[in-house]
Design a protein around this motif. Structure first.
Motif, PDB file in Angstrom:
ATOM      1  N   ALA A 113       0.867  -1.175   0.000  1.00  0.00           N
ATOM      2  CA  ALA A 113       0.000   0.000   0.000  1.00  0.00           C
ATOM      3  C   ALA A 113       0.905   1.227   0.000  1.00  0.00           C
ATOM      4  CB  ALA A 113      -0.895   0.002   1.235  1.00  0.00           C
ATOM      5  N   GLY A 114       0.682   2.127  -0.932  1.00  0.00           N
ATOM      6  CA  GLY A 114       1.500   3.333  -0.987  1.00  0.00           C
ATOM      7  C   GLY A 114       2.799   3.161  -1.765  1.00  0.00           C
ATOM      8  N   TYR A 117      -6.583   7.540   4.306  1.00  0.00           N
ATOM      9  CA  TYR A 117      -7.794   7.968   3.618  1.00  0.00           C
ATOM     10  C   TYR A 117      -8.950   7.034   3.956  1.00  0.00           C
ATOM     11  CZ  TYR A 117      -5.416  11.522   0.928  1.00  0.00           C
ATOM     12  OH  TYR A 117      -4.758  12.649   0.565  1.00  0.00           O
ATOM     13  N   LEU A 172      -6.293  -0.165  -8.898  1.00  0.00           N
ATOM     14  CA  LEU A 172      -4.929   0.099  -8.417  1.00  0.00           C
ATOM     15  C   LEU A 172      -4.309  -1.128  -7.768  1.00  0.00           C
ATOM     16  CD1 LEU A 172      -5.426   3.604  -6.808  1.00  0.00           C
ATOM     17  CD2 LEU A 172      -3.990   3.066  -8.790  1.00  0.00           C
ATOM     18  N   ILE A 194      -7.282  -1.245  -0.176  1.00  0.00           N
ATOM     19  CA  ILE A 194      -8.631  -1.013  -0.713  1.00  0.00           C
ATOM     20  C   ILE A 194      -9.296  -2.347  -1.037  1.00  0.00           C
ATOM     21  CG2 ILE A 194      -9.984   0.239  -2.432  1.00  0.00           C
ATOM     22  CD1 ILE A 194      -7.558   1.913  -3.063  1.00  0.00           C
ATOM     23  N   ILE A 236     -11.589   1.283   2.608  1.00  0.00           N
ATOM     24  CA  ILE A 236     -10.147   1.401   2.848  1.00  0.00           C
ATOM     25  C   ILE A 236      -9.821   0.964   4.269  1.00  0.00           C
ATOM     26  CG2 ILE A 236      -8.211   3.013   3.078  1.00  0.00           C
ATOM     27  CD1 ILE A 236      -9.321   4.596   0.766  1.00  0.00           C
ATOM     28  N   CYS A 270      -0.980   7.697   0.280  1.00  0.00           N
ATOM     29  CA  CYS A 270      -0.296   8.174  -0.925  1.00  0.00           C
ATOM     30  C   CYS A 270      -1.208   9.059  -1.761  1.00  0.00           C
ATOM     31  CB  CYS A 270       0.227   7.013  -1.753  1.00  0.00           C
ATOM     32  SG  CYS A 270      -1.046   6.035  -2.553  1.00  0.00           S
ATOM     33  N   ILE A 274      -3.176   8.408  -4.102  1.00  0.00           N
ATOM     34  CA  ILE A 274      -3.388   8.094  -5.518  1.00  0.00           C
ATOM     35  C   ILE A 274      -4.843   7.737  -5.790  1.00  0.00           C
ATOM     36  CG2 ILE A 274      -2.821   6.392  -7.303  1.00  0.00           C
ATOM     37  CD1 ILE A 274       0.050   6.592  -6.472  1.00  0.00           C
ATOM     38  N   CYS A 275      -5.428   6.947  -4.896  1.00  0.00           N
ATOM     39  CA  CYS A 275      -6.820   6.544  -5.119  1.00  0.00           C
ATOM     40  C   CYS A 275      -7.742   7.761  -5.059  1.00  0.00           C
ATOM     41  CB  CYS A 275      -7.255   5.474  -4.125  1.00  0.00           C
ATOM     42  SG  CYS A 275      -6.967   5.904  -2.398  1.00  0.00           S
TER      43      CYS A 275
END
Ligand code: SF4
Ligand code: SF4
Lengths: 199, 572
Positions: free
Chosen positions: B340-341, B519, B534, B539, B548, B556, B558-559
């Motif tokens: 993750a990340g 998040y 992703l 997630i 999440i 990060c 991104i999502c």
């Protein structure tokens, strides 16, 4: 065949502290004058993959690898992994299972389902399952990360080594700040199983 | 005193006891911990080389100059180091030179499972094979002595099970000390044809002498049992045979090149049925059969994959009922995933979205091939991505192709193919995923990190300057967490009619944890599943919506950047 050798299979998911638990156990067994072999595979498995570690001990151990249906104990850090490796347990062997569920990638992205009622499926195979919420118990002990040591405590109940014999090696291997929490986690695991066993 | 050591720890221990002074290599599972453990000794000069060829060349130099030297690598690393290997067999050594090749039967973390025992035969260097940690420690010492006695490098060949299994080792060895000393000897060390021809002949003499030595070597031993069935075996297979057939006779070979022909012949002649148990290829079996001896092995024992007692038992023991493989019907698999990340995730996501052909390379980022990212087309060997991209571009003329390579891999063998692209007029875009470490093998330093294996600061290789010097004019550095910039960079650079390099730089989570807040998914989520593409372990898909796991989320973002409904927000 090598008669007095005992086989312990520890399974779970990368990052759960399996190798540390197996290391502590192996050290304790070496301290008790056993011949010990421990097999682990790391590499790709570290990135959240399925992880297994095998510990064998007795007066003389040759293969570091456990054969199918020869494990005296399976210590499963995660439910799906308990099911995946269940065939390694010998008839009458003991399976200790953490209730934690970690979804693998195919389940995360909705391509596959996490099996329901794993405990039931294991019982159907004729396996006596000892279920433990190690994560919760570890939090009670004061460190979320000590779930591995709670489980180790459970297994220790069955091994021919006095409870106190474990402390030295726990102290040596866990971060100094968490020694007390880890000892407590071990005690909780140990205590729970003595209760279960006596029911 | 006996302590529990892995095979790799034992090799480091044994090498130190043997007075190794210089040790080098390139990280590669299952060999990595050998050098990491040697680095702990103050009196050992241990270092990571940019690749295995360089490592072996350094060790050859230090051996010629009189220091006991060791190089460690995984099996495919020996392919890279094969060039000097074949010639150092000719020159021989001054101080002992030991080359550790850690093979990976079963491909636990490798792209192939080649049997490197054939290298010993092909390069004409003696080979030793330990079957557990104790033997690993003592065979390293033997290897140094053999190397010096016979003036030849020695291959110590291990397999994953030996490298990564732990067993008891006596650790009371006294350390041997040896004073280095260099003496010029051009006839021996300068392999111009005139000298090489002489050394070539001498090599055969040394091999003859080694064969005689092998006959009496204590590691090659017969454990007599029943004379009806007997085994010939080496390495980890010995332990499996002992486990399964405690009553049988066993000829255990620790020196597997050159083979002790007389010992083996005498043994085979005294036993009714001889079975050779070896992992991977019929290396022993072929040689023994070539002497006209009757043995069996590979007609029943698989030559594909790692052996274990179950497989050997299935092959050799007639069982009333085969233990039925009550395979749990299709349990969900648990493949490894990018953390993750992980800084690589967004890059692969965008590459897929842009429908790029992606030639890949070896590292954590190879996981970008797995669904849902599914954004890699090839992965052959270290450094291959760049040459592969050049080839695809030559064949198709397409611009929609990128090579993806890690920072450590780029230093290992990505520089020369980049020179090829510039030199031969390629227009491919090369992406360097610079995560500031060698992540896959567990975070080793390399020239790009500016820190050595001993933890000492050194010059930090400047990738931007390097690629410019090679002749790439279009170079840009982008934060891979910035999805928009990632997309823009890939689009723009691949559109150009010149070669280009994009460096996506952000540290691997093992090096530096991002400071982001976790998040969470709010009620605006309508189940579009975009964020699930992703493949982030944090997630998951729960009851028609994304969820999440905040304990895993690295923040990060991104999502959140992908979500069109603003359903992913930071936890305040
Ligand atoms: S270890 Fe580093 S590079 Fe590898 S998947 Fe995790 S974050 Fe990415
Ligand atoms: S922000 Fe999103 S993509 Fe990044 S780690 Fe957290 S859940 Fe995964």
């Amino acid at each position: 065949m090598s008669s007095d050798v005992k086989n312990i299979l520890i399974v779970g998911v990368g990052g759960q502290g399996i190798i540390l638990a197996a290391d502590i156990m192996s050290q304790v067994l070496v301290g008790a004058e056993y011949d010990v072999k421990m097999a682990e595979i790391h590499g790709m498995s570290q990135r959240g993959g399925s992880v297994n570690t095998m510990v064998r001990f007795g007066s003389r151990v040759y293969s570091p690898v456990i054969e199918k249906r020869k494990a005296d104990f399976i210590l499963a850090f995660e439910q799906l992994e308990a099911l995946r490796w269940a065939d390694y347990l010998k008839p009458g062997g003991v399976l200790i299972m953490n209730t934690e569920k970690i979804k693998p990638l195919p389940v995360l992205i909705g391509n596959d389902d996490y099996p329901e009622d794993i405990e039931g499926m294991l019982r159907q195979k004729g396996i006596e399952v000892i279920k433990i919420d190690a994560n919760k118990l570890a939090e009670e002990a004061g460190s979320k990360k000590a779930a591995n040591v709670v489980l180790l405590g459970c297994l220790a109940t069955y091994l021919p080594i006095k409870k106190e014999g474990w402390y030295t090696f726990i102290e040596r291997r866990v971060p100094p700040k968490t020694i007390e929490a880890n000892k407590k986690a071990f005690d909780i695991g140990y205590g729970i199983l003595t209760e279960v066993a006596s029911v | 005193m006996r302590v529990l050591l892995s095979g790799n720890e034992a090799i480091a221990y044994g090498a130190h006891a043997a007075g190794v002074a210089v040790a080098t290599g390139y990280p590669g599972t299952p060999s990595t911990e050998i050098l990491e453990n040697l680095a702990k000794y103050k009196d050992v000069d241990a270092s990571w080389a940019p690749n295995e060829k360089v490592a072996l060349e350094v060790a050859i130099g230090s051996s010629i100059a009189g220091a006991r030297s060791l190089v460690a690598m995984k099996h495919v690393g020996l392919n890279v180091a094969a060039d000097p290997l074949f010639t150092v067999a000719y020159t021989g050594v001054n101080a002992g030179l030991v080359i550790v090749s850690a093979d990976d039967p079963g491909m636990h973390s490798s792209q192939n499972e080649q049997d490197n025992r054939y290298y010993a035969k092909a390069a004409k260097v003696p080979m030793l094979e330990p079957s557990d940690s104790q033997e690993a420690a003592s065979l390293v010492e033997d290897a140094f002595i053999i190397s010096e006695t016979f003036d030849i490098p020695v291959l110590l060949r291990t397999t994953t099970r030996v490298n990564h299994s732990k067993s008891l080792v006596e650790v009371d060895l006294e350390q041997t000390k040896r004073e280095p000393g260099y003496k010029k000897n051009a006839e021996k060390y300068v392999m111009i044809p005139a000298n090489a021809r002489v050394r070539r002949r001498l090599l055969e003499d040394r091999l003859k002498a080694l064969e005689e030595f092998s006959e009496g070597f204590s590691g090659n031993k017969i454990e007599w049992g029943s004379r009806e069935v007997g085994f010939i075996t080496s390495g980890i297979s010995y332990q499996y045979v002992k486990e399964l057939f405690p009553e049988a006779s066993i000829l255990k070979l620790a020196m597997t090149y050159p083979l002790p022909r007389m010992l083996i012949t005498g043994y085979v002649n005294q036993i009714e049925k001889v079975i050779v148990v070896e992992e991977l290829e019929p290396y022993l079996e072929e040689q023994i059969k070539s002497w006209g001896l009757s043995v069996s092995g590979k007609e029943s024992i698989p030559s594909i994959g790692e052996l274990n007692p179950d497989i050997i038992a299935d092959a050799l023991i007639p069982r009333e009922e085969a233990i039925e493989n009550s395979k749990q019907s299709a349990l969900p698999g648990r493949p490894p995933m990018l953390c993750a990340g992980c800084p690589h995730r967004g890059v692969f996501y965008e590459l897929r979205r842009l429908k790029m052909v992606v030639t890949g390379d070896i590292g954590c980022y190879t996981l970008g091939v797995l669904p849902p990212l599914g954004s890699m087309d090839t992965c052959i060997c270290m450094g291959a991505s760049i040459g592969n991209a050049m080839g695809v571009q030559k064949a198709t003329g397409t611009k929609d192709i990128v090579a993806v390579i890690g920072d450590s891999t780029f230093v290992h063998s990505g520089i020369t193919p980049l020179i090829d692209i510039v030199y031969n007029g390629g227009i491919t875009t090369v992406i360097i995923l610079d995560n500031r470490t060698t992540a896959m093998t567990g975070r080793q330093d390399h020239p790009g990190t500016g820190r050595t294996l001993k933890g000492i600061d050194s010059h930090m290789l400047d990738f931007e300057k390097l690629v410019k010097a090679i002749g790439i004019n279009s170079v840009r550095t982008v934060d891979p967490y910035d999805l928009k910039a990632v997309r823009k960079a890939i689009k723009e650079e691949t559109a150009k009619d010149e070669p280009s390099v994009i460096i996506f730089r952000r540290a691997c989570l093992l090096v530096e944890k991002p400071k982001g807040q976790p998040y969470t998914v709010n009620e605006k989520c309508d189940g579009c599943k975009v964020c699930l593409r992703l493949g982030c372990p944090a997630i998951s898909w729960v009851n028609g919506r994304a969820e999440i796991d905040i304990s895993q989320c690295a923040g990060c973002e991104i999502c959140a950047k992908l979500c069109k409904r603003d359903a992913i927000t930071v936890i305040k």
